[in-house]
Scaffold this motif. Structure first.
Motif, PDB file in Angstrom:
ATOM      1  N   SER A   1       0.824  -1.220   0.000  1.00  0.00           N
ATOM      2  CA  SER A   1       0.000   0.000   0.000  1.00  0.00           C
ATOM      3  C   SER A   1       0.850   1.259   0.000  1.00  0.00           C
ATOM      4  O   SER A   1       0.664   2.152   0.817  1.00  0.00           O
ATOM      5  CB  SER A   1      -0.956  -0.001   1.202  1.00  0.00           C
ATOM      6  OG  SER A   1      -1.943  -0.987   1.057  1.00  0.00           O
TER       7      SER A   1
ATOM      8  N   MET B   1      -1.598  -4.378  -2.539  1.00  0.00           N
ATOM      9  CA  MET B   1      -2.517  -3.288  -2.228  1.00  0.00           C
ATOM     10  C   MET B   1      -3.798  -3.861  -1.644  1.00  0.00           C
ATOM     11  O   MET B   1      -4.131  -5.030  -1.849  1.00  0.00           O
ATOM     12  CB  MET B   1      -2.825  -2.449  -3.475  1.00  0.00           C
ATOM     13  CG  MET B   1      -3.510  -3.188  -4.602  1.00  0.00           C
ATOM     14  SD  MET B   1      -3.765  -2.082  -6.021  1.00  0.00           S
ATOM     15  CE  MET B   1      -4.570  -3.204  -7.182  1.00  0.00           C
TER      16      MET B   1
ATOM     17  N   ASP C   1      -8.059   0.223  -0.066  1.00  0.00           N
ATOM     18  CA  ASP C   1      -7.221   1.393  -0.266  1.00  0.00           C
ATOM     19  C   ASP C   1      -7.998   2.373  -1.140  1.00  0.00           C
ATOM     20  O   ASP C   1      -8.916   1.990  -1.876  1.00  0.00           O
ATOM     21  CB  ASP C   1      -5.914   1.007  -0.979  1.00  0.00           C
ATOM     22  CG  ASP C   1      -4.780   0.705  -0.013  1.00  0.00           C
ATOM     23  OD1 ASP C   1      -4.695   1.373   1.034  1.00  0.00           O
ATOM     24  OD2 ASP C   1      -3.974  -0.204  -0.305  1.00  0.00           O
TER      25      ASP C   1
ATOM     26  N   HIS D   1      -6.173  -0.094   4.348  1.00  0.00           N
ATOM     27  CA  HIS D   1      -4.797   0.380   4.390  1.00  0.00           C
ATOM     28  C   HIS D   1      -4.084   0.021   5.693  1.00  0.00           C
ATOM     29  O   HIS D   1      -2.849   0.015   5.744  1.00  0.00           O
ATOM     30  CB  HIS D   1      -4.792   1.908   4.220  1.00  0.00           C
ATOM     31  CG  HIS D   1      -3.435   2.507   4.059  1.00  0.00           C
ATOM     32  ND1 HIS D   1      -2.721   2.433   2.882  1.00  0.00           N
ATOM     33  CD2 HIS D   1      -2.637   3.191   4.940  1.00  0.00           C
ATOM     34  CE1 HIS D   1      -1.555   3.048   3.042  1.00  0.00           C
ATOM     35  NE2 HIS D   1      -1.477   3.515   4.273  1.00  0.00           N
TER      36      HIS D   1
END
Length: 236
Positions: free
Chosen positions: A126, A175, A179, A211
């Motif tokens: 992230s 990720m 996010d 996140h």
């Protein structure tokens, strides 16, 4: 006078390639000569000095050091700690004891430190890879970054072509499903840019995490990112 960021890529590579600056030999020849001289000198040092070799200082396979001791080490004595170069990709402590004879003869010990060298792989979670958008957010209220600073420190803008030595360095860009769209866009663009430069890169889009818990869950043995990291490190 400009800084490194004003240099063309070819000039920057020239500046950071020490082998291209030796007046003695060509780039390839001077590297081979250095490797041979360092290895031979270390062998002579091991044969002629009092040593304690391959002493572990950590858990890693490469985390060992060699000690070259003065002839009479009964009292206290100064020590030179030598950490080898090689751009974190080559050389080892086994070529780092060559200076010992001239030191131990004068009562100075030498400790040659080994360490795990690259490539060791990279897991990017992230991340923000282009800092310029941050200039226009509250985040920069504390950072006070200029556009120049943001560009200079943006990984996306400084991707070097993957050299042969980096072929075994695997990069994972992870990720979170939750996010922000911008974080997710940056991850995707960084993956594409790395691939275009020849790096071995993969992307992991983790469902059901945000996140924050994308890293919090690394405490769980069964978490997919935990397992991926273990596979990368244990197979390196």
């Amino acid at each position: 006078m400009g800084g490194w960021w004003d240099m063309a890529a070819e000039e920057l590579e020239q500046q950071y390639s020490p082998s291209r600056w030796s007046p003695r030999l060509g780039p390839d020849e001077v590297i081979q000569a250095h490797l041979a001289a360092a290895a031979a000198g270390t062998q002579r040092a091991r044969a002629g000095a009092q040593t304690s070799l391959h002493v572990p200082y950590g858990d890693g396979d490469g985390e060992k050091l060699d000690m070259y001791l003065p002839t009479d080490p009964s009292g206290t004595f100064p020590v030179l700690v030598y950490i080898h170069g090689g751009y974190w990709q080559c050389l080892s402590k086994d070529e780092s004891g060559f200076a010992a004879p001239s030191l131990v003869s004068q009562g100075v010990g030498l400790v040659a430190v080994g360490y795990d060298i690259a490539p060791k792989g990279a897991v990017l979670v992230s991340g923000v890879y282009d800092l310029e958008p941050i200039l226009h957010t509250y985040v920069n209220d504390a950072l006070h970054m200029s556009r120049e600073v943001a560009q200079r420190n943006s990984p996306l803008l400084h991707i070097a072509p993957a050299a042969p030595a980096a072929a075994a360095c695997k990069v994972l860009v992870a990720m979170a499903q939750h996010d922000s769209p911008e974080f997710r866009r940056q991850s995707r663009e960084y993956v594409l840019a790395l691939r275009a430069a020849g790096w071995s890169v993969s992307m992991l889009d983790l469902a059901g995490v945000d996140h924050f818990d994308i890293v919090e869950k690394l405490s769980e043995d069964s978490y997919i990112l935990t397992q991926v990291i273990l596979n990368m490190t244990l197979s390196a």
